[in-house]
Design an enzyme around this catalytic site. Structure first.
Site: not given
Ligand code: BES
Ligand code: ZN
Length: 646
Positions: A310, A335, A338, A357, A416
């Site tokens: 995002e 996204e 966010h 999230e 992570d």
């Molecule tokens: N912000 C997250 C991606 C992220 C999370 C990057 C933790 C680094 C560390 C993003 O908004 C996200 O949640 N993406 C998901 C998609 C969503 C529809 C569940 C993904 O990448 O799968």
């Molecule tokens: Zn997210």
């Protein structure tokens, strides 16, 4: 490290001042635009707002603005130049502590160019090193530096790794604590910073960033290359500073939306993303104005390790979301959401990642409902709910596991470790529970006011609960008991007041599963007439053990091994590989060597590794080929599977 006990009282007073300086960030935003002065966002001082993943001591000195002047060197896979930081320091503060990881620091000066003393402290494998600069009264410091070739935030792609095959590509990924590998600043989500950047890239590449693009075409630089300049005048969490460089085309979608991609991809991307403008309208109706002006997207090469990221004004996307039928656009709703939960109101620490999230997953689904109706939204809720049950069952201790709390303890761990599906799906279930208890109208009005009250500020779990009590519950004891707020946030498992999403929407699919599992004919399954959610429900609900002949007939009847939809392909491969179904191996190999999205890659390798020698041999062979194409984030996860420590 030295503690300046003499300056402690002053630092405490300064911290109070920081906390008090912004009762309403909206007012700040207004005054900032009117006076042209920079907004200084508050730093929270509560115990649960202390970020253990940063070396910064913002109560002593904090960064308020970052100005980057960098050149991307594709030959050496390094980006370098200067970062000029505006510093707000407590009276008598001697030093400022920044985060850095692998940075090669060449010099630090004040605004007048006088040298300042600096030192890199002991390295922590997760956090990197503190970079401590003696301020000597400076309100601005200028750091000359270079990133390391293996900086985890940056992926330098060869031309072969792009769609066009002619030009290299670079993209950054800051969340959670990766930006310290290319930007020396205080890398903590609770320390918001405005920023600007000048980025020099080789011809004919273009640079784009998560800020206002001041020079879309760039400007020629004496000595070669083009310079692109950007600015973000709203204070953002530093993980949201992002850069991509490549052979990029742009296609407008609506008055405030558009998409960047490599030229050969941009038309397909634009077709997939046509509904984006409408999504913004829907989100604004629910939660108040979109405060970031434009919402553009960039479709990255397939090694991008996430579905989406995002980055403000410029969401980064995986090309695996392009299904051809817009069936995976909940990712865009996510996204975009966010822009309120995450970018406007931001988790102060990674222990409250669910505030980003969980809220976002809830809002994502509300946007989906606005655009495509209740049935599609409820199906997506039901898929997420089923995923949540499976995920909780899979962690050690199940419902009792501390990993199933919303607010999590990350001591000694990389953030992570907390980035599972639980903060997403349990968080969304929590908000749906509140919504159902108080009614939609009241909850929508509350959320909208919450974003207004805390715009451009950090947030913690305890502050959210306090805000909810003050502004929604307002002393209603019966409601307080009904909501079980503390249990949701601080206890493991799913509280008893959770309301599972209705599954009638999947009734036909579930019947088909039962019939097929009982030996029914494949021709009786109306798979081709189903939506993507229904197909996923079907594949995920089939018995986990199926004989090769039945897998073969499914594959043949529905063309599963060649399906274009990445989510459907993934669900199929999970089922097929868990049954050691050899004919699906070439499809798995194609998939795993053509994209690096961790959500797909990690579970597929895990499934293979659970299948004894048969699976390990295939996994090793495919990984040897795929690993060099993956992003550091994906490599980290798969390495841990293939070569468990100890
Ligand atoms: N912000 C997250 C991606 C992220 C999370 C990057 C933790 C680094 C560390 C993003 O908004 C996200 O949640 N993406 C998901 C998609 C969503 C529809 C569940 C993904 O990448 O799968
Ligand atoms: Zn997210």
């Amino acid at each position: 490290m030295t503690l300046f006990s003499s300056s402690r009282a002053a630092a405490a007073a300064f911290a109070l001042l920081l906390a008090a300086c912004s009762p309403s960030a909206d007012k700040q935003a207004d005054s900032a635009t009117e006076s042209g002065e920079r907004m200084v966002a508050p730093v929270l001082t509560g115990e649960d707002a202390k970020d253990i993943h940063s070396f910064a001591r913002p109560e002593i000195a904090r960064v308020t603005h970052v100005a980057l002047d960098l050149t991307a060197d594709f030959q050496n896979k390094r980006i370098g130049g200067t970062a000029t930081l505006d510093v707000q320091a407590a009276p008598n503060a001697q030093e400022i502590i920044l985060d850095s990881k692998g940075l090669e620091i060449h010099a630090v000066t004040n605004a007048e160019g006088q040298k300042l003393q600096w030192a890199l402290g002991a390295a922590d494998p997760n956090l990197g090193q503190p970079l401590t600069v003696q301020l000597n009264g400076a309100e601005q410091i200028k750091i000359r530096y270079l990133s390391a070739p293996n900086a985890a935030a940056l992926q330098w792609l060869t031309p072969e790794q792009t769609a066009g095959k002619k030009h290299p590509f670079l993209f950054s990924q800051g969340q959670a604590i990766l930006n310290r590998t290319w930007i020396p600043t205080q890398d903590s989500p609770g320390i918001r910073q405005t920023w600007e950047a000048r980025i020099v890239v080789p011809e004919p590449l273009k640079a784009v960033m998560s800020g206002e693009n001041m020079t879309p075409e760039g400007a020629a630089v004496a000595g070669g290359g083009r310079a692109f300049t950007f600015r973000m005048d709203k204070p953002v969490a530093p993980y949201l500073i992002a850069l991509a460089v490549g052979d990029l085309a742009f296609e407008p979608l609506g008055p405030r939306t558009g998409v960047y991609a490599e030229p050969s991809m941009v038309q397909a991307a634009a077709r997939e993303l046509v509904d984006t403008e409408q999504m913004i309208d829907a989100a604004e109706k629910l939660y108040g104005p979109y405060r970031w002006d434009r919402y553009d997207m960039i479709v990255l090469p397939p090694s991008f390790p996430f579905g989406g990221m995002e980055n403000p004004r410029l969401t980064f996307l995986t090309p695996t979301m392009i299904a051809g039928d817009r069936s995976l656009v909940s990712l865009i709703a996510h996204e975009l959401a966010h822009s309120w939960s995450g970018n406007l109101v931001t988790n102060a620490t990674w222990s409250d990642f669910w505030l980003n999230e969980g809220f976002t997953s809830y809002i994502e689904n509300r946007i989906m409902e606005s655009l495509y109706g209740r049935e599609r939204a409820v199906m997506e809720q039901a898929l997420a709910w089923e995923g949540l049950q499976k995920e909780i069952a899979a962690v050690d201790g199940g419902m009792q596991s501390p990993a199933t709390r919303l607010h999590i303890d990350l001591k000694g761990q990389d953030p992570d470790a907390g980035m599972t599906g639980i903060p997403y799906d349990k968080g969304a279930a929590f908000l749906r529970t509140i919504e159902q208890a108080v009614g939609r109208e009241r909850f929508d009005a509350y959320l909208r006011s919450y974003f207004d009250r805390h715009a451009f500020q950090p947030m913690t779990g305890s502050l959210f609960l306090a805000d909810l009590r003050k502004n929604l519950i307002k002393g209603d004891q019966a409601l307080e008991r009904k909501l079980m707020l503390d249990q949701w946030v601080y206890q493991p498992g799913i509280p008893s007041n959770a309301v599972p999403p209705p599954t009638q929407a999947f009734a036909a699919v579930d019947q088909a599963v039962t019939a097929y599992a009982a030996g029914g004919a494949v021709t009786a399954v109306p798979f081709q007439g189903w939506s993507t959610s229904q197909r996923l429900r079907f594949l995920n609900s089939l018995p986990r053990e199926l004989p090769a002949a039945r897998l073969a007939e499914l594959d043949r009847a529905f063309g599963l091994s060649n399906v274009r939809n990445s989510e459907v392909l993934f669900a199929w491969l999970q089922l097929a590989l868990a049954n050691r179904y050899e004919p699906a191996v070439p499809a798995a190999e194609r998939f795993l060597t053509s994209m690096g999205r961790r959500k797909f890659v990690e579970p597929l390798f895990k499934t293979l590794l659970a299948e004894g020698d048969w699976g390990r041999q295939i996994a090793e062979r495919i990984y040897a080929k795929a690993r060099p194409t993956y992003h550091a984030v994906t490599i980290g996860s798969v390495d841990a599977l293939m070569r468990p420590a100890g």
